[in-house]
Design a protein around this motif. Sequence first.
Motif, PDB file in Angstrom:
ATOM      1  N   TYR A  53       0.835  -1.191   0.000  1.00  0.00           N
ATOM      2  CA  TYR A  53       0.000   0.000   0.000  1.00  0.00           C
ATOM      3  C   TYR A  53       0.874   1.246   0.000  1.00  0.00           C
ATOM      4  O   TYR A  53       2.067   1.185   0.305  1.00  0.00           O
ATOM      5  CB  TYR A  53      -0.974   0.020   1.178  1.00  0.00           C
ATOM      6  N   ILE A  77      -3.794   4.025  -0.547  1.00  0.00           N
ATOM      7  CA  ILE A  77      -4.026   3.324  -1.809  1.00  0.00           C
ATOM      8  C   ILE A  77      -3.636   1.865  -1.608  1.00  0.00           C
ATOM      9  O   ILE A  77      -2.486   1.559  -1.308  1.00  0.00           O
ATOM     10  CB  ILE A  77      -3.245   3.964  -2.970  1.00  0.00           C
ATOM     11  N   GLU A  79      -3.246  -1.784  -3.180  1.00  0.00           N
ATOM     12  CA  GLU A  79      -3.069  -2.526  -4.420  1.00  0.00           C
ATOM     13  C   GLU A  79      -4.116  -3.637  -4.486  1.00  0.00           C
ATOM     14  O   GLU A  79      -4.421  -4.269  -3.468  1.00  0.00           O
ATOM     15  CB  GLU A  79      -1.668  -3.128  -4.471  1.00  0.00           C
ATOM     16  N   HIS A  80      -4.652  -3.887  -5.701  1.00  0.00           N
ATOM     17  CA  HIS A  80      -5.711  -4.875  -5.835  1.00  0.00           C
ATOM     18  C   HIS A  80      -5.679  -5.565  -7.204  1.00  0.00           C
ATOM     19  O   HIS A  80      -6.681  -5.582  -7.919  1.00  0.00           O
ATOM     20  CB  HIS A  80      -7.068  -4.200  -5.604  1.00  0.00           C
ATOM     21  N   ASP A  85      -6.716  -0.316  -8.253  1.00  0.00           N
ATOM     22  CA  ASP A  85      -6.407  -0.067  -6.842  1.00  0.00           C
ATOM     23  C   ASP A  85      -7.569   0.654  -6.158  1.00  0.00           C
ATOM     24  O   ASP A  85      -8.267   1.450  -6.775  1.00  0.00           O
ATOM     25  CB  ASP A  85      -5.164   0.814  -6.718  1.00  0.00           C
ATOM     26  N   TRP A  86      -7.744   0.374  -4.870  1.00  0.00           N
ATOM     27  CA  TRP A  86      -8.710   1.087  -4.048  1.00  0.00           C
ATOM     28  C   TRP A  86      -8.029   2.321  -3.471  1.00  0.00           C
ATOM     29  O   TRP A  86      -6.894   2.256  -3.003  1.00  0.00           O
ATOM     30  CB  TRP A  86      -9.196   0.203  -2.908  1.00  0.00           C
ATOM     31  N   THR A  87      -8.742   3.447  -3.453  1.00  0.00           N
ATOM     32  CA  THR A  87      -8.253   4.671  -2.823  1.00  0.00           C
ATOM     33  C   THR A  87      -9.180   4.993  -1.663  1.00  0.00           C
ATOM     34  O   THR A  87     -10.391   5.109  -1.847  1.00  0.00           O
ATOM     35  CB  THR A  87      -8.225   5.844  -3.828  1.00  0.00           C
ATOM     36  N   ARG A 112     -13.064   2.660  -5.957  1.00  0.00           N
ATOM     37  CA  ARG A 112     -12.367   1.828  -6.932  1.00  0.00           C
ATOM     38  C   ARG A 112     -12.848   2.267  -8.313  1.00  0.00           C
ATOM     39  O   ARG A 112     -14.043   2.188  -8.608  1.00  0.00           O
ATOM     40  CB  ARG A 112     -12.668   0.344  -6.738  1.00  0.00           C
TER      41      ARG A 112
END
Length: 179
Positions: A53, A77, A79-80, A85-87, A112
Amino acid sequence: MALTLVAAVGFWLAENAQERRVVPTTQVDPEANQFFAEDFVVWSMDESGNLKYRLSGARMEQRQADRSSHVEAPVLIMEHPPAPDWTLRSERGWVSPAGDEVQLLGNVRLNRPEAPDHPPITITSRDVTVWTLSRQAQTDALARMVSTHREAEGVGMTLDLTRDTLELESQVRGTYVPH
């Protein structure tokens, strides 16, 4: 009399030497900062060197007493892969000394962006705790999720990025528009 005077001076010198050997203890103010950073970005990697992240914000202060960090306007952020990526954003935050727990405090927005096979999702809530190792986010507050063809809200939420699931715990209601 001279012998008494020599004994008294010897006793006084021995006491004075003992007092000088005692190291004064100072207590650390739990709110005292060890350091601070402004407009910062922190990258957290796993054992293999892969990015777990990124955390950025307006200001971060690390406390001396417990080495936790307090953050103004944090942006986390996650990682996905293979999805975007999700913020996660909030007004303020707290990071555990090991960085494995991040508390996003105040109004929180999880987002996302859209990608092939992944509709955009926006979640709004308050006071969300993120466990970076298990890749989960949880709150007991009201959470509202909006996506392309769905809307849902409920009290209490768990977002699991490993399983790609969102669970609303109670008082759930929602709308699904077939497409």
